[in-house]
Design a protein around this motif. Structure first.
Motif, PDB file in Angstrom:
ATOM      1  N   LEU A 153       0.811  -1.222   0.000  1.00 35.51           N
ATOM      2  CA  LEU A 153       0.000   0.000   0.000  1.00 35.51           C
ATOM      3  C   LEU A 153       0.844   1.273   0.000  1.00 35.51           C
ATOM      4  N   SER A 154       2.111   1.166  -0.358  1.00 36.87           N
ATOM      5  CA  SER A 154       3.033   2.299  -0.404  1.00 36.87           C
ATOM      6  C   SER A 154       2.985   3.082   0.903  1.00 36.87           C
ATOM      7  N   THR A 160      -5.558   4.666   2.899  1.00 40.20           N
ATOM      8  CA  THR A 160      -6.325   3.528   2.393  1.00 40.20           C
ATOM      9  C   THR A 160      -7.283   3.008   3.453  1.00 40.20           C
ATOM     10  N   GLY A 161      -6.801   2.887   4.695  1.00 36.81           N
ATOM     11  CA  GLY A 161      -7.651   2.421   5.785  1.00 36.81           C
ATOM     12  C   GLY A 161      -8.822   3.353   6.025  1.00 36.81           C
ATOM     13  N   LEU A 162      -8.568   4.655   5.962  1.00 40.59           N
ATOM     14  CA  LEU A 162      -9.641   5.624   6.165  1.00 40.59           C
ATOM     15  C   LEU A 162     -10.684   5.534   5.055  1.00 40.59           C
ATOM     16  N   VAL A 163     -10.201   5.391   3.818  1.00 40.54           N
ATOM     17  CA  VAL A 163     -11.136   5.307   2.696  1.00 40.54           C
ATOM     18  C   VAL A 163     -11.986   4.044   2.794  1.00 40.54           C
ATOM     19  N   TRP A 164     -11.340   2.907   3.101  1.00 40.57           N
ATOM     20  CA  TRP A 164     -12.103   1.670   3.250  1.00 40.57           C
ATOM     21  C   TRP A 164     -13.136   1.795   4.373  1.00 40.57           C
ATOM     22  N   GLY A 193      -0.654   7.283  -7.653  1.00 37.03           N
ATOM     23  CA  GLY A 193       0.328   6.653  -6.777  1.00 37.03           C
ATOM     24  C   GLY A 193       0.288   7.079  -5.325  1.00 37.03           C
ATOM     25  N   ILE A 194      -0.727   7.829  -4.908  1.00 38.58           N
ATOM     26  CA  ILE A 194      -0.821   8.201  -3.493  1.00 38.58           C
ATOM     27  C   ILE A 194      -1.059   6.951  -2.649  1.00 38.58           C
ATOM     28  N   ILE A 195      -1.833   6.013  -3.195  1.00 35.19           N
ATOM     29  CA  ILE A 195      -2.014   4.718  -2.552  1.00 35.19           C
ATOM     30  C   ILE A 195      -1.762   3.634  -3.588  1.00 35.19           C
TER      31      ILE A 195
END
Length: 202
Positions: A153-154, A160-164, A193-195
């Motif tokens: 997840l770079s 990513t966790g917040l979006v999910w 490429g941010i995530i």
């Protein structure tokens, strides 16, 4: 005594980028792995073996003679664990092909994109334990049978966790347009490429 993973034969069905990388890592760690995939991948492995690299510089080279890669389903019934890595549209066809072939005590693990694949496998393989797995990193195919794993997840793991979390909360609340908006935002962040990437692409 219950068998350990060292005693098991792990099958990788749909051995492309993800399948070859995950299977190769398991084999490099000492597990017995049997790959099932397409002829062009088999040909490249026969020509130069299976090469794995990671973002942090780790490298593993498996010689061709050490890689049990098959282009049909022969020997599938011998597998104790089966990692399903086929594309989502092929899940139903794959499950039907597995039914009656794999042993009822074989454990099937979906390592596919999407949320419905494990349920599809369960409905067609009622005698087997079917689990949903997740591959939280990208694999890029290089030249030949060389697969490179990128940083999990770079640097966008928190984002990513917040979006999910926002997507799941919106679905639970029945706010499907909001969920779609968060998913679109995630797609745009992934695009640059941010995530889901080892580096930014702008």
């Amino acid at each position: 005594m219950a068998p350990t993973i060292d005693d098991m034969l792990i099958g990788v069905l749909g051995a492309g980028s993800i399948g070859c990388y995950v299977g190769g890592c398991l084999q490099q760690s000492g597990c017995a792995v049997r790959y099932f995939g397409r002829e062009h991948v088999a040909s490249e492995i026969r020509s130069g073996g299976l090469r794995l690299t990671s973002h942090d510089g780790r490298t593993a080279d498996l010689p061709a003679e050490a890689v049990d890669f098959r282009t049909d389903l022969s020997g599938l019934e011998e597998c104790d664990v089966l990692l399903v890595c086929v594309k989502s549209p092929a899940t139903e066809e794959t499950a039907d092909a597995l039914a009656g072939v794999i042993r009822p005590d074989a454990v099937v693990i979906s390592l596919q994109n999407g949320v419905a694949n494990a349920d599809c496998l369960k409905s067609r393989l009622p005698d087997n334990t079917v689990l949903a797995g997740m591959v939280a990193f990208n694999v890029a195919r290089q030249q030949g049978a060389h697969f490179q794993g990128h940083l999990a997840l770079s640097q966008g793991a928190i984002i990513t966790g917040l979006v999910w979390g926002a997507i799941v909360a919106s679905v639970i609340d029945g706010k499907f347009k909001n969920a779609g908006g968060f998913a679109l935002a995630a797609a745009l962040m992934s695009l640059v490429g941010i995530i889901h990437s080892a580096s930014l692409h702008w």
